[in-house]
Design a protein around this motif. Structure first.
Motif, PDB file in Angstrom:
ATOM      1  N   UNK A 293       0.862  -1.333   0.248  1.00 27.42           N
ATOM      2  CA  UNK A 293      -0.114  -0.221  -0.289  1.00 27.42           C
ATOM      3  C   UNK A 293       0.744   0.949   0.037  1.00 27.42           C
ATOM      4  N   UNK A 294       1.601   0.944  -0.525  1.00 27.38           N
ATOM      5  CA  UNK A 294       2.820   2.121  -0.661  1.00 27.38           C
ATOM      6  C   UNK A 294       3.572   2.523  -1.916  1.00 27.38           C
ATOM      7  N   UNK A 295       4.140   3.838  -1.947  1.00 24.41           N
ATOM      8  CA  UNK A 295       4.448   4.505  -2.812  1.00 24.41           C
ATOM      9  C   UNK A 295       5.721   4.120  -3.321  1.00 24.41           C
ATOM     10  N   UNK A 296       6.715   4.633  -4.330  1.00 25.33           N
ATOM     11  CA  UNK A 296       7.748   4.294  -4.321  1.00 25.33           C
ATOM     12  C   UNK A 296       8.773   5.007  -3.589  1.00 25.33           C
ATOM     13  N   UNK A 297       8.333   6.341  -4.311  1.00 23.44           N
ATOM     14  CA  UNK A 297       9.162   7.393  -2.329  1.00 23.44           C
ATOM     15  C   UNK A 297       8.419   7.231  -1.114  1.00 23.44           C
ATOM     16  N   UNK A 298       8.124   6.168  -1.038  1.00 25.45           N
ATOM     17  CA  UNK A 298       7.982   5.652   0.445  1.00 25.45           C
ATOM     18  C   UNK A 298       9.150   5.128   0.684  1.00 25.45           C
ATOM     19  N   UNK A 299       9.890   4.523  -0.034  1.00 28.47           N
ATOM     20  CA  UNK A 299      11.044   3.005   0.237  1.00 28.47           C
ATOM     21  C   UNK A 299      12.327   4.572  -0.003  1.00 28.47           C
ATOM     22  N   UNK A 300      12.669   4.270   1.159  1.00 34.13           N
ATOM     23  CA  UNK A 300      14.082   5.244   2.150  1.00 34.13           C
ATOM     24  C   UNK A 300      15.442   4.364   1.624  1.00 34.13           C
ATOM     25  N   UNK A 301      15.212   3.158   1.616  1.00 33.61           N
ATOM     26  CA  UNK A 301      16.351   2.239   1.960  1.00 33.61           C
ATOM     27  C   UNK A 301      16.544   1.342   1.152  1.00 33.61           C
ATOM     28  N   UNK A 390      15.672   8.662   7.716  1.00 30.42           N
ATOM     29  CA  UNK A 390      14.453   9.909   8.687  1.00 30.42           C
ATOM     30  C   UNK A 390      13.981   9.305   9.715  1.00 30.42           C
ATOM     31  N   UNK A 391      13.407  10.618  10.360  1.00 26.66           N
ATOM     32  CA  UNK A 391      12.642  10.026  11.277  1.00 26.66           C
ATOM     33  C   UNK A 391      11.820   9.940  11.130  1.00 26.66           C
ATOM     34  N   UNK A 392      10.546   9.080  11.964  1.00 29.49           N
ATOM     35  CA  UNK A 392       9.320   9.014  11.561  1.00 29.49           C
ATOM     36  C   UNK A 392       9.174   7.755  10.882  1.00 29.49           C
ATOM     37  N   UNK A 393       7.849   7.374  10.233  1.00 27.35           N
ATOM     38  CA  UNK A 393       7.301   6.057   9.706  1.00 27.35           C
ATOM     39  C   UNK A 393       7.476   6.322   8.842  1.00 27.35           C
ATOM     40  N   UNK A 394       8.768   5.168   7.949  1.00 23.83           N
ATOM     41  CA  UNK A 394       9.996   4.959   6.972  1.00 23.83           C
ATOM     42  C   UNK A 394       9.712   3.673   6.722  1.00 23.83           C
ATOM     43  N   UNK A 395       9.674   3.000   4.992  1.00 18.11           N
ATOM     44  CA  UNK A 395       9.738   1.804   4.966  1.00 18.11           C
ATOM     45  C   UNK A 395      11.459   1.091   4.084  1.00 18.11           C
ATOM     46  N   UNK A 396      11.217  -0.085   3.976  1.00 17.68           N
ATOM     47  CA  UNK A 396      12.741  -0.009   3.114  1.00 17.68           C
ATOM     48  C   UNK A 396      12.104  -1.040   2.668  1.00 17.68           C
ATOM     49  N   UNK A 397      13.230  -2.026   1.322  1.00 17.62           N
ATOM     50  CA  UNK A 397      12.851  -3.104   0.940  1.00 17.62           C
ATOM     51  C   UNK A 397      14.397  -4.018   0.744  1.00 17.62           C
TER      52      UNK A 397
END
Length: 415
Positions: A293-301, A390-397
């Motif tokens: 349920x994410x977009x590519x911009x949500x992936x930081x790592x 980054x701080x906050x809610x983040x996602x990684x692949x």
């Protein structure tokens, strides 16, 4: 319509070339320490192996397991048992009904030591009486899963994913899906491998897959460097405890992260070589992000598969670009195999743990051994210094790819 179950990680365990536990392994990663070292086994010279080093297990299983446990398990199973027990203890030994607890432990090769040792004994002795009675249960690819299932009393299911170097990641994905489908409340999942064996070195060498940097093993695994010449064969295990969020909250468990989704695909291109444009791998990544349920911009790592092979690293770079386009510029990429070596069927599980730690510690670890970065790698590779996330809610692949064209991408979200 019911809300889909969220799956969280409440425990983690490892035994690796750089540490005997999760904290030891993570500290070694942050220190930029390589687990590769010369092999002193007699068989290295006996068989005149062109590669004389590997990423060998840091802590001997005999220091952790009983003599009986060592005797009755191939090293493949020993590593899994050690990592599973650490993960289970880390999760607080969840109070769960046996019929709601499952195990999924993948492997690429299985009990190769038992298989070939017992074959040697049979050839030399010419009698079955010398064969260890538990040989078959020890050499089976599912032996590690069985050992962990028996140890924990898991009765909801005991499964083994065998998809080469994607096995560990696929197992975590399957464990997640078991919980989402309602088959289990808790799943112990991951991967294990004990393939530091002469036949594996001989086979990989003939494929020209291994680095031959015998004079400086610790610098041999060098993803994205122009001087990379192959991967470093490693061994070990990585295991996580997965729970439905509901179950974890009910018992007040600490939560490391959410395993949000898995994407899987197949190349159908070549038995060993990756599809050069990354078509299959990119599909797995896109699928994983969309299912989360994410977009590519949500992936930081991104913890990349990045084995340090000349062809494979470029194919993965192409796949990431194909999947995310210019948005990939905002994803910092780590290649932790530069330190751990390539744990084959355990790699994806170990690297999922390292991805989770990157999120919890807000630190993307630096890739080591990059002296001259390959200009064909179009990624924001973390090297030299670790990168603050980054701080906050983040996602990684986390990416894992295996011989046979197996592609697995896992999305992990901060808790």
């Amino acid at each position: 319509m019911s809300t889909p179950k969220r799956v969280v990680v409440t425990g983690m365990g490892t035994t690796t070339p750089v540490g005997g536990t999760v904290p030891e392994t993570w500290q070694a990663i942050l220190a930029g320490r390589s687990g590769a070292r010369p092999m002193t086994f007699d068989w290295v010279t006996e068989y005149n192996l062109p590669v004389t080093f590997g990423a060998l297990i840091h802590t001997d299983p005999s220091e952790v397991l009983t003599k009986v446990e060592v005797r009755r398990q191939d090293p493949n199973g020993q590593y899994a048992l050690i990592a599973a027990r650490e993960a289970w203890a880390d999760a607080g030994a969840p109070d769960v009904e046996a019929e709601r607890l499952a195990v999924v432990v993948g492997t690429g090769i299985g009990g190769v030591w038992t298989l070939l040792n017992q074959w040697d004994i049979l050839k030399e002795s010419k009698t079955t009486r010398k064969i260890f009675p538990l040989s078959v249960p020890m050499l089976m690819p599912n032996s590690a899963t069985a050992a962990v299932s028996l140890d924990l009393g898991a009765r909801a299911g005991a499964h083994t994913a065998v998809s080469a170097c994607a096995s560990g990641a696929e197992s975590i994905g399957l464990g997640m899906e078991m919980i989402k489908s309602g088959r289990a409340d808790v799943v112990v999942a991951g991967g294990t491998e004990a393939a530091v064996h002469p036949i594996c070195f001989a086979g990989f060498t003939q494929m020209q897959a291994l680095s031959t940097r015998n004079d400086e093993p610790e610098r041999a695994s060098r993803p994205y460097d122009t001087g990379r010449d192959g991967f470093v064969l490693g061994e070990g295990a990585g295991i996580v405890v997965l729970e439905s969020e509901e179950h974890a909250k009910a018992r007040g468990a600490k939560v490391y992260a959410e395993v949000a989704s898995v994407g899987m695909s197949a190349d159908a291109h070549h038995i060993a070589a990756p599809e050069p444009e990354g078509a299959g791998a990119s599909r797995a990544m896109v699928e994983a992000v969309e299912r989360a349920g994410l977009s590519a911009s949500d992936i930081v790592h991104v913890n990349a598969h990045a084995t340090s092979t000349p062809v494979g690293d470029i194919a993965e770079s192409n796949a990431i670009r194909r999947a995310f386009g210019e948005t990939a510029d905002g994803m910092c990429v780590s290649a932790t195999k530069s330190m751990t070596g390539h744990l084959l069927g355990a790699a994806g599980a170990l690297e999922t743990i390292l991805t989770i730690l990157a999120l919890t510690e807000r630190t993307a670890p630096a890739t080591i051994n990059i002296d001259d970065r390959d200009p064909e790698i179009y990624l924001d590779v973390v090297h030299g210094e670790h990168r603050r996330l980054p701080d906050g809610d983040i996602a990684a692949l986390n990416n894992s790819f295996g011989f046979g064209g197996h592609n697995v991408a896992l999305v992990v979200k901060s808790a």
